[in-house]
Scaffold this active site. Sequence first.
Site, PDB file in Angstrom:
ATOM      1  N   ASP A  22       0.910  -1.320  -0.008  1.00 34.36           N
ATOM      2  CA  ASP A  22       0.043   0.228  -0.214  1.00 34.36           C
ATOM      3  C   ASP A  22       0.756   1.235  -0.019  1.00 34.36           C
ATOM      4  O   ASP A  22       0.163   2.453   0.221  1.00 34.36           O
ATOM      5  CB  ASP A  22      -0.874   0.112   1.197  1.00 34.36           C
ATOM      6  CG  ASP A  22      -2.390  -0.536   0.773  1.00 34.36           C
ATOM      7  OD1 ASP A  22      -2.723  -0.492  -0.407  1.00 34.36           O
ATOM      8  OD2 ASP A  22      -3.186  -0.614   1.736  1.00 34.36           O
ATOM      9  N   LYS A  25       3.215   1.522  -5.093  1.00 35.42           N
ATOM     10  CA  LYS A  25       4.074   0.988  -6.160  1.00 35.42           C
ATOM     11  C   LYS A  25       3.283   1.241  -7.545  1.00 35.42           C
ATOM     12  O   LYS A  25       3.874   1.471  -8.477  1.00 35.42           O
ATOM     13  CB  LYS A  25       4.673  -0.262  -5.695  1.00 35.42           C
ATOM     14  CG  LYS A  25       5.495  -0.307  -4.446  1.00 35.42           C
ATOM     15  CD  LYS A  25       5.826  -1.828  -4.187  1.00 35.42           C
ATOM     16  CE  LYS A  25       4.678  -2.577  -3.705  1.00 35.42           C
ATOM     17  NZ  LYS A  25       4.471  -2.083  -2.295  1.00 35.42           N
ATOM     18  N   THR A  26       2.183   0.548  -7.533  1.00 36.18           N
ATOM     19  CA  THR A  26       1.364   0.371  -8.546  1.00 36.18           C
ATOM     20  C   THR A  26       0.955   1.767  -9.153  1.00 36.18           C
ATOM     21  O   THR A  26       1.016   2.058 -10.318  1.00 36.18           O
ATOM     22  CB  THR A  26       0.303  -0.822  -8.366  1.00 36.18           C
ATOM     23  OG1 THR A  26       0.678  -1.934  -7.889  1.00 36.18           O
ATOM     24  CG2 THR A  26      -0.538  -0.911  -9.699  1.00 36.18           C
ATOM     25  N   HIS A  85       2.704  -6.913  -0.102  1.00 44.13           N
ATOM     26  CA  HIS A  85       1.930  -7.674   1.013  1.00 44.13           C
ATOM     27  C   HIS A  85       2.904  -8.974   1.281  1.00 44.13           C
ATOM     28  O   HIS A  85       3.407  -9.608   0.563  1.00 44.13           O
ATOM     29  CB  HIS A  85       0.908  -8.171   0.393  1.00 44.13           C
ATOM     30  CG  HIS A  85      -0.180  -8.808   1.462  1.00 44.13           C
ATOM     31  ND1 HIS A  85       0.119 -10.036   2.030  1.00 44.13           N
ATOM     32  CD2 HIS A  85      -1.303  -8.229   2.017  1.00 44.13           C
ATOM     33  CE1 HIS A  85      -0.751 -10.304   2.997  1.00 44.13           C
ATOM     34  NE2 HIS A  85      -1.866  -9.174   2.896  1.00 44.13           N
TER      35      HIS A  85
HETATM   36  N1  LIG Z   1      -2.408  10.501  -0.923  1.00 45.40           N
HETATM   37  C1  LIG Z   1      -1.890   9.515  -1.767  1.00 45.40           C
HETATM   38  N2  LIG Z   1      -2.343   8.132  -1.921  1.00 45.40           N
HETATM   39  C2  LIG Z   1      -1.710   7.447  -2.847  1.00 45.40           C
HETATM   40  C3  LIG Z   1      -0.504   7.626  -3.573  1.00 45.40           C
HETATM   41  N3  LIG Z   1      -0.091   6.580  -4.098  1.00 45.40           N
HETATM   42  C4  LIG Z   1      -0.725   5.663  -4.017  1.00 45.40           C
HETATM   43  N4  LIG Z   1      -1.776   6.085  -3.078  1.00 45.40           N
HETATM   44  C5  LIG Z   1      -2.920   5.187  -2.545  1.00 45.40           C
HETATM   45  O1  LIG Z   1      -2.434   4.324  -1.707  1.00 45.40           O
HETATM   46  C6  LIG Z   1      -3.161   3.104  -1.913  1.00 45.40           C
HETATM   47  C7  LIG Z   1      -2.188   1.836  -2.217  1.00 45.40           C
HETATM   48  O2  LIG Z   1      -1.904   2.245  -3.540  1.00 45.40           O
HETATM   49  P1  LIG Z   1      -1.114   1.107  -4.533  1.00 45.40           P
HETATM   50  O3  LIG Z   1      -0.349   1.776  -5.769  1.00 45.40           O
HETATM   51  O4  LIG Z   1      -2.133   0.044  -4.826  1.00 45.40           O
HETATM   52  O5  LIG Z   1      -0.056   0.540  -3.640  1.00 45.40           O
HETATM   53  P2  LIG Z   1       0.971  -0.641  -3.821  1.00 45.40           P
HETATM   54  O6  LIG Z   1       2.140  -0.246  -3.263  1.00 45.40           O
HETATM   55  O7  LIG Z   1       0.907  -1.025  -5.260  1.00 45.40           O
HETATM   56  O8  LIG Z   1       0.118  -1.737  -2.901  1.00 45.40           O
HETATM   57  P3  LIG Z   1       0.795  -3.621  -2.901  1.00 45.40           P
HETATM   58  O9  LIG Z   1       0.957  -3.624  -4.481  1.00 45.40           O
HETATM   59  O10 LIG Z   1      -0.429  -4.263  -2.567  1.00 45.40           O
HETATM   60  O11 LIG Z   1       2.032  -3.724  -2.103  1.00 45.40           O
HETATM   61  C8  LIG Z   1      -4.283   3.561  -2.928  1.00 45.40           C
HETATM   62  O12 LIG Z   1      -5.536   3.858  -2.287  1.00 45.40           O
HETATM   63  C9  LIG Z   1      -3.766   4.675  -3.650  1.00 45.40           C
HETATM   64  O13 LIG Z   1      -4.713   5.468  -4.100  1.00 45.40           O
HETATM   65  C10 LIG Z   1       0.039   9.143  -3.480  1.00 45.40           C
HETATM   66  O14 LIG Z   1       1.102   9.437  -4.111  1.00 45.40           O
HETATM   67  N5  LIG Z   1      -0.641  10.039  -2.469  1.00 45.40           N
HETATM   68 MG   LIG Z   2       0.899  -2.678  -6.265  1.00 44.00          MG
END
Ligand SMILES: Nc1nc2c(ncn2[C@@H]2O[C@H](COP(=O)(O)OP(=O)(O)OP(=O)(O)O)[C@@H](O)[C@H]2O)c(=O)[nH]1
Ligand SMILES: [Mg+2]
Length: 393
Positions: A22, A25-26, A85
């Site tokens: 979270d 990254k994506t 995760h």
């Molecule tokens: N405020 C804010 N929220 C963000 C930002 N980038 C991501 N988010 C929020 O954080 C949450 C997780 O984002 P992801 O991009 O799915 O995170 P991740 O690191 O890919 O998660 P995993 O792949 O499951 O480990 C989502 O609700 C996004 O909208 C950012 O730059 N600012």
């Molecule tokens: Mg991700």
Amino acid sequence: MPKTAYVRTKPHLNIGTMGHVDHGKTTLTAAITKVLAERGSGTFVPFDRIDRAPEEAARGITINIAHVEYETDTRHYAHVDMPGHADYVKNMVTGAAQLDGAILVVSALDGIMPQTAEHVLLARQVGVDHIVVALNKADAVDDGEDTVLTDLVELEVRELLSAHGYGGESVPVVRVSGLRALEGDPRWTAAIDALLDAVDTYVPMPERYVDAPFLLPVENVLTITGRGIVVTGAVERGTIRVGDRVEVLGAAVDTVVTGLETFGKPMAEAQAGDNVALLLRGVPRDAVRRGHIVAAPGSVVPSRRFSARVYVLSSGEGGRTTPVATGYRPQFYIRTADVVGDVDLGERAVARPGDTVTMRVELGREVPLEPGLGFAIREGGRTVGAGTVTSVD
Ligand SMILES: Nc1nc2c(ncn2[C@@H]2O[C@H](COP(=O)(O)OP(=O)(O)OP(=O)(O)O)[C@@H](O)[C@H]2O)c(=O)[nH]1
Ligand SMILES: [Mg+2]
């Protein structure tokens, strides 16, 4: 319509996003493709095309590694978006095994979390030599007049990187907001440009052993009915052309490469560093799996026994709380493979968390090994050790 062939105009590197669940990254991966698409170099890949499995969409997390491609002014990149995760660290290790450099994504709101540290350790172990940090969610930190909270997170990340031999003082740390950049906010699209500049300049082009015998650790396998199977992965060394013979170690298969592609574009020749799909003739479905190795026939002799220097993680690093003894049987993560192995600690007999020890290992199956090859040791879903092969017996 025939597909357009891949034209090699710029040096190619493999990078990827890693870090705690979270932290964004994506979102950042999608933002990078968007900013570059607007510059006219590449195609925008939206978030839901990266996390596209139904379970990923339902749970809002990344499970499988996903690949996207893009170009900066000076380079062509294959980018692997890895899951954060804790349950999917296995998939993260597979992704990291292909990288020339990594973007460590740390939420400025949360700072270092368990998989931030675990991913740094694993990256070091599987041979990722360069890390650039994206301090993400910088839009959401309530820093007021100064940036004291984000400064603290930055300090903490630099210390973590130094502790793992990444020279934290000199690592570029760029404050970004993947989310705001995706929305097109110019302040934050500029931050993505700064991040890409840091990757372009800080991650050097690695030496590519294009003249060595071909070797590709298999990341994924797909079946094309009637035509054979397709294996994907990054070429570790050597060069391969359509029509070349190869063997698949682990599957005991000899075959011929009948097609070569990178990101859907056909290529006549793939070389060390390229992220490719190889179509293999007449290989039965299910014969080849992640962790197998495609190699020039007779070029590598796989083995089961080796000696290694191993660091047993302390409990504070997420490792074990009790010592390991001769007879211990954890999983060894070597390139894209995970293989069970029997540990022999010799006269020493036990190793406590926090110790660095020499051990002999007998794997459950043969894999290509060589001195200097790094690996991770995991048990029950957590990383408990990190090592380097010192000799193959
Ligand atoms: N405020 C804010 N929220 C963000 C930002 N980038 C991501 N988010 C929020 O954080 C949450 C997780 O984002 P992801 O991009 O799915 O995170 P991740 O690191 O890919 O998660 P995993 O792949 O499951 O480990 C989502 O609700 C996004 O909208 C950012 O730059 N600012
Ligand atoms: Mg991700």
